[in-house]
Scaffold this active site. Structure first.
Site, short mmCIF file in Angstrom:
data_model
loop_
_atom_site.label_atom_id
_atom_site.label_comp_id
_atom_site.label_asym_id
_atom_site.label_seq_id
_atom_site.Cartn_x
_atom_site.Cartn_y
_atom_site.Cartn_z
N HIS A 98 -0.95 -0.10 -3.40
CA HIS A 98 0.03 0.72 -2.78
C HIS A 98 0.42 1.97 -3.86
O HIS A 98 0.28 3.31 -3.49
CB HIS A 98 1.48 0.05 -2.44
CG HIS A 98 2.47 0.92 -1.95
ND1 HIS A 98 2.89 0.97 -0.64
CD2 HIS A 98 3.37 1.59 -2.56
CE1 HIS A 98 3.94 1.89 -0.52
NE2 HIS A 98 4.20 2.13 -1.42
N GLU A 99 0.69 1.80 -5.11
CA GLU A 99 1.08 2.48 -6.09
C GLU A 99 -0.28 3.53 -6.51
O GLU A 99 -0.26 4.94 -6.65
CB GLU A 99 1.61 2.13 -7.28
CG GLU A 99 2.57 1.22 -7.17
CD GLU A 99 3.76 2.15 -6.47
OE1 GLU A 99 3.91 3.29 -6.25
OE2 GLU A 99 4.83 1.65 -5.76
N HIS A 120 -0.20 6.28 -3.78
CA HIS A 120 0.75 7.39 -4.41
C HIS A 120 0.22 8.14 -5.59
O HIS A 120 -0.12 9.63 -5.37
CB HIS A 120 1.92 6.99 -4.82
CG HIS A 120 2.89 6.47 -3.65
ND1 HIS A 120 3.44 7.17 -2.61
CD2 HIS A 120 3.47 5.22 -3.55
CE1 HIS A 120 4.21 6.64 -2.00
NE2 HIS A 120 4.34 5.41 -2.33
N GLU A 158 4.01 8.16 1.57
CA GLU A 158 3.82 6.97 1.97
C GLU A 158 2.70 6.49 2.99
O GLU A 158 2.13 5.62 2.77
CB GLU A 158 5.19 6.49 2.51
CG GLU A 158 5.24 4.98 2.68
CD GLU A 158 5.52 4.08 1.39
OE1 GLU A 158 5.89 5.04 0.20
OE2 GLU A 158 5.65 3.14 1.28
#
Lengths: 498, 498
Positions: free
Chosen positions: A263-264, A267, A293
């Protein structure tokens, strides 16, 4: 150079230093969550406040208004990059001048302190220890919102900081459209005869972190311009050539670490994928939280939790960890995507995730509008959770203390998570049309082709387009919740043999 | 409050934010040396430059002159703390307004970049890669010195930044007085019939770091307000409640790690020992580099390398490491204090250390005065080293590329190391008179009684007194090189059985 073009050059030089100082503030925030000794918290809040004071003074410098007036009349505006820069600076300036400096500084100081208090309170399930500072944060954010809204809706004024163009009404309408199909899917899945097995076992921290590093590499994370550390609440931080990520380790649940990491990485890849010409300019960062997101969620879910990539992960885990009770890749895929009523948003499956967000959206809207008192928050949270998820919250760290956001003053931020999921659903359709063999890559543990398509079509643009526009351009169709819901229904009905 | 006292209050409030921003700059520097991804170096130099610009603008803000003029006429000046604050601000302001903002920013930008280039060049023994940026740094520092000296000596103007009150002439005279006794001692020791054995073996990084942590604890380092990390060149960083240290690990030489750690703990304990009332004021940091170094050196040498403490260390190492060829505490004490002509200043024994410093003092004075060209530096270094130490420098990383200082622009800093040794020699006499059983504590691996005496007599004062004055008050006598030389001769003649 004409006087007008000169004004543009002066404005951009001034802005560049402001952007650089903004990066410094981001680095301090990263340090606070990863490296800072605990006893330094009070002093750090003074440091943050001083830096915030400098940033506020620069962002409200009256010369900006003069430069803007001149530059907006310049030839430069014919250039879309210059026009976008001016649009961002104009919007930021208009927002900033509405907020008095002492209020901005107080917010920086109080939220810096609140994060430490929140982390302590969460570790001891001590709601009472957190409420006074939370009340202070909310009060300051309401004051800020009142300055920004100038008679309009307070919560809308806060949303605008994270998602320009979105409102509580537009988001609420979208959420209302999503809820029935999500609730129906949840109910079907939880009631299904077939239920996938769980992952069992204990997974050492060092081995989890090594695997997390390899997952980041698989998605094309540039280690020369980033790093991975541990934090209480995983986050990514920084733009340009320094975009760092964090994760956390739970020994019984390695998916927590792995999918937080992926997830990160989403980003960070967005920030690192922006056109280098935009570095330290208003275009040199992700355009909105929702688009941000969309990148983290498509990496985490549509790619990272798909059958192809989890097939590769299964092989990796077999070689790295001793027995975990799953003997084939299909069972592993089931375990990764197992749907259950959990308490923690960041650990939620794809079916439940948006229900967590919708609940926070309603609660924080009520807090900001003054319809919900801080003292009633825990009870209201727990009642709503029981109604939506059918289970009672056992302790506050699994309830209202679980997220860092409110301690940071991030009200209006949660709905962008679901907006991001909606955008990810749209981008997934477009990506699979453009790269039809993407699953072959993913099955080999290589997501770089996806990163390349996303970089080319979304990430590199940075702040050039409006948030919704950049998604529309990448997809070639108007974004809506439909593709996400179709994807979820198809995936989970197949997985649960419905 | 009178208008004059009001001016003092305004000045101190402004100063407090400046001090907080100075701490931020320090934290960025720490990050750069410990955590920053390599690819972020260029961007970081812009960030540092922007922050330096802010600091310079604040430190030269014309309101300071007005506040100072009013405050210096105020009742507050009767208070010694206020008087000392005003003295520091007056001195800093007088220096800062002499240096143009663009020059200060260029220095920040170039030295930030130079540190990365130096680290690369050092790792490849590549002098040529470092010289162009070093020439740029020297040129900028000379320009700065010319602004500061206003016709006076350039090198003196730079020394004044690190050691107010000291000059090249006064330091040179002290070095001249020290050199004959040091050279005679060195010659006697190297020619002695008895030579202590060396430590042998390989010492794993993790075990070294665990021991380093325990050594820091033994000296009373406050882990709640600090942390220990790895860096190419060990340093300490930060004031108030956030004073971090770094060390390095060489598997064949654990003393490198251990004594770097103890040294940096001395620096950090100084910062952490300052009266908390002085935090984020001009008195809230070590008063000069010389006094700072007196703390790091007394921890490292007079305490850490003494017979009593090394006795405890020997026991610790026996339980932590497999065989290292030394079987009793006296032999271990000999190995710790073994005198030999090494190339690296930070690894030098107490007999050689000041000779390393004197050499750098002469070279950098010549560089700044323009008597030595950068292109001739390596040859001059190597010639001088052969003359002073009797051995040829084999490669640049063991010669002129070994220290980070010049890449940071730290010219005039090296002599404060020897001044610190001289002060440590004086403080050691006073400490042992005040705490006669200190060796009993040290023999149990507990140096906290020494830290307590130093905190009470030196550290807590921060910037309250002038550098030389704080040492004189602590000792009760006028500081001079005599006690250090007496200590060195007594210690090493006994050790070498002369």
């Amino acid at each position: 150079m004409s006087a007008n073009n000169m004004a543009y050059a002066d404005l951009m030089a001034f802005q560049r230093e402001t952007e650089a100082l903004g990066q410094v503030a981001g680095r301090l925030g990263w340090d606070q969550e990863t490296m800072m000794p605990r006893g330094a918290a009070e002093q750090r809040s003074e440091e943050m406040s001083a830096l915030e004071g400098v940033l506020h003074a620069r962002r409200t410098d009256p010369r900006i208004a003069e430069w803007l007036a001149q530059a907006e009349a310049a030839d430069a505006v014919a250039d879309p990059v210059a026009a976008a820069n001016l649009r961002h600076i104009r919007r930021s300036y208009a927002r900033q001048v509405k907020v008095p400096g002492p209020l901005a500084q107080a917010l920086a100081r109080v939220t810096s302190r609140a994060q430490g208090i929140w982390a302590e309170a969460r570790s001891r399930d001590d709601v009472a220890a957190f409420l006074p500072i939370l009340a202070e944060v909310i009060q300051l954010r309401r004051e800020e919102a009142a300055c920004l809204a100038q008679g309009g809706d307070l919560y809308d004024a806060l949303i605008d900081d994270y998602e320009p163009g979105a409102t509580a009404a537009s988001l609420g309408a979208m959420f209302d459209a999503m809820r029935p199909r999500l609730v129906a899917l949840r109910s079907a899945v939880l009631g299904a005869a077939y239920q996938p097995a769980k992952l069992e076992g204990s997974f050492g921290q060092d081995a989890q972190m090594r695997m997390a590093r390899d997952l980041a590499t698989a998605f094309g994370y540039d280690w020369e311009r980033g790093r991975l550390d541990l934090a209480v609440h995983p986050f990514s931080s920084g733009s340009g050539d320094d975009a760092r990520i964090t994760t956390r380790v739970v020994e019984s649940d390695p998916f927590n670490c792995f999918y937080s990491t992926i997830h990160e990485v989403g980003h960070a890849c967005y920030e690192l994928g922006i056109d280098p010409d935009y570095r330290l300019t208003p275009l040199g960062a992700g355009v909105s939280m929702g688009v941000h997101e969309s990148q983290s969620r498509i990496y985490e879910n549509q790619l990272g939790r798909g059958r192809a990539f989890t097939g590769w992960m299964f092989g990796q885990m077999q070689t790295r960890f001793d027995g975990f009770g799953l003997t084939d890749a299909d069972a592993f895929y089931g375990a990764v995507n197992r749907v259950q009523s959990g308490f923690i948003r960041t650990e939620a499956d794809e079916v439940h995730y948006n229900l967590h967000v919708m609940m926070r959206f309603d609660l924080e809207r009520a807090l900001i509008r003054g319809d919900l008192a801080v003292g009633d928050l825990e009870a209201t949270w727990n009642d709503r959770f029981a109604a939506d998820f059918g289970v009672a919250v056992p302790r506050a760290s699994q309830g209202m203390l679980q997220d860092v956001h409110w301690s940071c003053g991030l009200f209006g931020y949660f709905p962008t998570y679901t907006l991001g999921n909606v955008y990810a659903g749209c981008l997934n359709v477009a990506l699979r049309q453009a790269v039809p063999d993407i699953d072959d890559h993913l099955a080999r543990g290589d997501a770089r082709a996806a990163t390349a398509w996303l970089r080319e079509n979304v990430q590199r643009h940075g702040g050039l387009y409006e948030p919704r526009e950049v998604v529309r351009l990448a997809c070639g169709f108007e974004p809506s919740e439909g593709p996400l819901l179709d994807y979820l229904e198809a995936k989970f009905k197949a997985l649960y043999r419905l």
